[in-house]
Design a protein around this motif. Structure first.
Motif, PDB file in Angstrom:
ATOM      1  N   LEU A 118       0.714  -1.256  -0.078  1.00 10.22           N
ATOM      2  CA  LEU A 118      -0.632  -0.094  -0.213  1.00 10.22           C
ATOM      3  C   LEU A 118       0.558   1.404   0.147  1.00 10.22           C
ATOM      4  N   ALA A 119       1.994   1.244   0.864  1.00  9.61           N
ATOM      5  CA  ALA A 119       2.884   2.307   0.849  1.00  9.61           C
ATOM      6  C   ALA A 119       3.893   2.653  -0.441  1.00  9.61           C
ATOM      7  N   THR A 120       3.876   1.133  -1.763  1.00  8.75           N
ATOM      8  CA  THR A 120       4.417   2.178  -2.972  1.00  8.75           C
ATOM      9  C   THR A 120       3.310   2.241  -3.540  1.00  8.75           C
ATOM     10  N   GLY A 121       2.240   1.834  -3.416  1.00  7.83           N
ATOM     11  CA  GLY A 121       1.259   1.888  -4.246  1.00  7.83           C
ATOM     12  C   GLY A 121       0.858   1.135  -4.804  1.00  7.83           C
ATOM     13  N   ARG A 122       0.988  -0.164  -4.518  1.00  8.00           N
ATOM     14  CA  ARG A 122       0.734  -1.489  -4.934  1.00  8.00           C
ATOM     15  C   ARG A 122       0.100  -2.010  -4.738  1.00  8.00           C
ATOM     16  N   THR A 123      -1.583  -1.269  -5.498  1.00  7.90           N
ATOM     17  CA  THR A 123      -2.975  -0.901  -4.805  1.00  7.90           C
ATOM     18  C   THR A 123      -3.308  -2.508  -4.997  1.00  7.90           C
TER      19      THR A 123
END
Length: 181
Positions: A118-123
């Motif tokens: 989540l923190a790295t945008g890999r939703t």
């Protein structure tokens, strides 16, 4: 997480861990704590458990300063993950019915990986992980909340709202909602 609390007592010879499946290690012959002797040394487990209970009963709780926060401030802090559960540290009466934390290590590891996703945008990857985690742990408020965030970030507002509702229900069912923070 709604899992059983762990308590332990260590002596010169023994390390006892109170859990739904107790653990006992002979520190003199097994310093790496590889062989759980709890099933073979029930008398030692019983003795150490009684000693641990007496120690816990002799402890006292200290009052902490109560902060006067508005409901809005509490909600903002809770949304950011900054509020404590308010648990007293006492062992719940039904602790043996709760999940043993040693059985949940993989789930916790998967959740930590999901937070990184989540923190790295890999939703998308986070969402897939959280659906599996919540399926395995339907009564865990924190996991529902993380799934809600994943759904929101993926654009599924109705799904997110439903997961936040389920998180609130799980929190209420845990008995933590009625405890002071």
């Amino acid at each position: 997480y709604g899992w059983s609390p762990l308590r332990s007592l260590t002596t010169a010879q023994w390390k006892y861990i109170r859990a739904p499946r107790p653990e006992l290690y002979d520190r003199t012959t097994d310093p790496g704590e590889i062989t759980n002797l709890a099933d073979r040394k029930k008398d030692v487990v019983d003795d150490l458990d009684r000693r641990l209970t007496r120690m816990e009963e002799a402890m006292f709780q200290r009052k902490t300063e109560q902060l006067n926060l508005s409901d809005a401030q509490r909600k903002r802090l809770a949304a950011l993950g900054y509020t404590a559960s308010g648990t007293s540290g006492a062992i719940p009466k039904d602790w043996k019915k709760l999940r043993d934390p040693k059985d949940m290590a993989l789930v916790l590891s998967r959740w930590i990986v999901t937070l990184d996703l989540l923190a790295t945008g890999r939703t998308g990857e986070a969402l897939a992980n959280m659906k599996k985690i919540v399926e395995q742990n339907p009564g865990n408020a924190q996991f529902h909340s993380t799934l809600a965030s994943s759904l929101f970030l993926s654009g599924d507002t109705p799904g997110s709202a439903e997961q936040f509702r389920l998180a609130a229900e799980a929190h209420e069912a845990s008995g933590l909602a009625d405890r002071p923070t």
